[in-house]
Design a protein around this motif. Structure first.
Motif, short mmCIF file in Angstrom:
data_model
loop_
_atom_site.label_atom_id
_atom_site.label_comp_id
_atom_site.label_asym_id
_atom_site.label_seq_id
_atom_site.Cartn_x
_atom_site.Cartn_y
_atom_site.Cartn_z
N LYS A 104 -2.43 9.28 13.02
CA LYS A 104 -3.62 8.76 13.73
C LYS A 104 -4.83 9.65 13.48
CE LYS A 104 -1.23 6.30 17.44
NZ LYS A 104 -1.65 4.94 17.19
N VAL A 105 -4.63 10.97 13.54
CA VAL A 105 -5.73 11.90 13.28
C VAL A 105 -6.18 11.77 11.83
CG1 VAL A 105 -6.44 14.33 13.18
CG2 VAL A 105 -5.04 13.51 15.10
N LEU A 106 -5.25 11.74 10.91
CA LEU A 106 -5.60 11.68 9.50
C LEU A 106 -6.35 10.40 9.13
CD1 LEU A 106 -2.37 13.20 7.91
CD2 LEU A 106 -4.64 14.25 8.03
N THR A 107 -6.01 9.28 9.75
CA THR A 107 -6.70 8.04 9.41
C THR A 107 -8.17 8.06 9.84
OG1 THR A 107 -5.96 6.92 11.43
CG2 THR A 107 -4.63 6.59 9.44
N GLU A 108 -8.51 8.94 10.78
CA GLU A 108 -9.90 9.07 11.20
C GLU A 108 -10.55 10.32 10.61
OE1 GLU A 108 -10.76 8.44 15.37
OE2 GLU A 108 -9.07 7.05 15.56
N SER A 109 -9.91 10.92 9.63
CA SER A 109 -10.42 12.13 8.99
C SER A 109 -11.09 11.76 7.67
CB SER A 109 -9.29 13.12 8.74
OG SER A 109 -8.56 12.78 7.57
N PRO A 110 -11.78 12.71 7.06
CA PRO A 110 -12.39 12.43 5.76
C PRO A 110 -11.40 12.54 4.59
CG PRO A 110 -13.02 14.62 6.51
CD PRO A 110 -12.22 13.98 7.62
N MET A 121 0.83 -1.18 0.00
CA MET A 121 0.00 0.00 0.00
C MET A 121 0.88 1.25 0.00
SD MET A 121 -3.01 0.96 2.68
CE MET A 121 -2.54 2.33 3.69
N ILE A 122 0.54 2.20 -0.83
CA ILE A 122 1.27 3.46 -0.90
C ILE A 122 0.82 4.35 0.25
CG2 ILE A 122 1.65 5.53 -2.28
CD1 ILE A 122 1.21 3.80 -4.76
N ASP A 123 1.80 4.99 0.90
CA ASP A 123 1.48 5.89 2.00
C ASP A 123 0.89 7.18 1.44
OD1 ASP A 123 1.30 7.33 4.32
OD2 ASP A 123 3.42 7.29 4.77
N ALA A 124 -0.34 7.46 1.79
CA ALA A 124 -1.05 8.62 1.26
C ALA A 124 -0.88 9.86 2.13
CB ALA A 124 -2.53 8.29 1.10
N HIS A 138 -4.33 19.64 18.07
CA HIS A 138 -5.30 20.72 17.98
C HIS A 138 -5.22 21.40 16.60
CE1 HIS A 138 -7.83 24.03 19.54
NE2 HIS A 138 -7.06 24.80 18.78
N GLY A 139 -4.01 21.72 16.17
CA GLY A 139 -3.83 22.35 14.88
C GLY A 139 -4.31 21.49 13.74
N LEU A 140 -4.05 20.19 13.81
CA LEU A 140 -4.49 19.28 12.76
C LEU A 140 -6.00 19.12 12.76
CD1 LEU A 140 -3.68 17.53 10.41
CD2 LEU A 140 -3.31 15.65 12.02
N LEU A 141 -6.62 19.11 13.93
CA LEU A 141 -8.08 19.04 14.00
C LEU A 141 -8.70 20.24 13.28
CD1 LEU A 141 -8.63 17.65 17.60
CD2 LEU A 141 -9.12 16.47 15.44
N HIS A 142 -8.08 21.41 13.44
CA HIS A 142 -8.56 22.57 12.68
C HIS A 142 -8.45 22.30 11.18
CE1 HIS A 142 -9.64 25.66 15.54
NE2 HIS A 142 -8.50 25.51 16.20
N LEU A 143 -7.33 21.74 10.75
CA LEU A 143 -7.13 21.49 9.32
C LEU A 143 -8.14 20.50 8.75
CD1 LEU A 143 -3.24 21.30 8.90
CD2 LEU A 143 -4.76 23.24 8.44
N VAL A 144 -8.51 19.49 9.54
CA VAL A 144 -9.45 18.49 9.01
C VAL A 144 -10.90 18.93 9.13
CG1 VAL A 144 -7.84 16.57 9.38
CG2 VAL A 144 -9.62 17.04 11.10
#
Length: 145
Positions: A29-35, A1-4, A111-117
């Protein structure tokens, strides 16, 4: 699997030694649960002086802050964004929040990443949702809030 997920961390401060791998794991971890099935995230770790300059330049706020998030693109399932975190503020606020400096820094990145997602903390209801997400991801990283 290619790392996205591409995560780039730049450490522009000399106050503390930072575990960049730990921060990257949290971001993933945050990104894998993001859209977003794909993401290109850059994180800059800075001191209060640089954070103050950025806050003035981009938000017209004449003070340093803990974290700034800049979503650059959220198109076609690809998230591109920047997170800038003040290590000085993390160190200063950690004791007040009952955390170690490294854990406070981790919280700021999450926190910053949650804003981004797509999360925000502009009102009480959305702030509560965001705090629950922060707690969820900090616990996934082994830190209790």
């Amino acid at each position: 699997m290619i790392d996205a997920y591409s995560v780039e961390i730049t450490d522009r401060q000399s106050r503390i030694s930072v575990d960049a791998q730990r921060l990257e794991v949290a971001v993933r971890k945050v990104l894998t649960e993001s859209p977003f099935p794909e993401a290109d995230i850059s994180i800059a770790l800075v001191d209060d002086r640089e954070m103050h300059q950025l806050n003035v330049a981009y938000l017209d706020h004449d003070y340093p802050t803990d974290v700034l998030s800049f979503p650059l693109s959220r198109e076609k399932g690809l998230l591109v964004g920047e997170i800038i975190v003040s290590v000085d503020t993390a160190e200063r606020d950690a004791a007040e929040n009952g955390l170690k400096g490294a854990d406070e820094l981790l919280l700021y990145v999450i926190h910053g990443l949650l804003h981004l997602v797509g999360y925000d903390d502009k009102n009480e209801q959305t702030r509560m949702v965001m705090r629950e997400k922060e707690k969820h991801f900090m616990e996934k990283m082994g830190v209790s809030l």
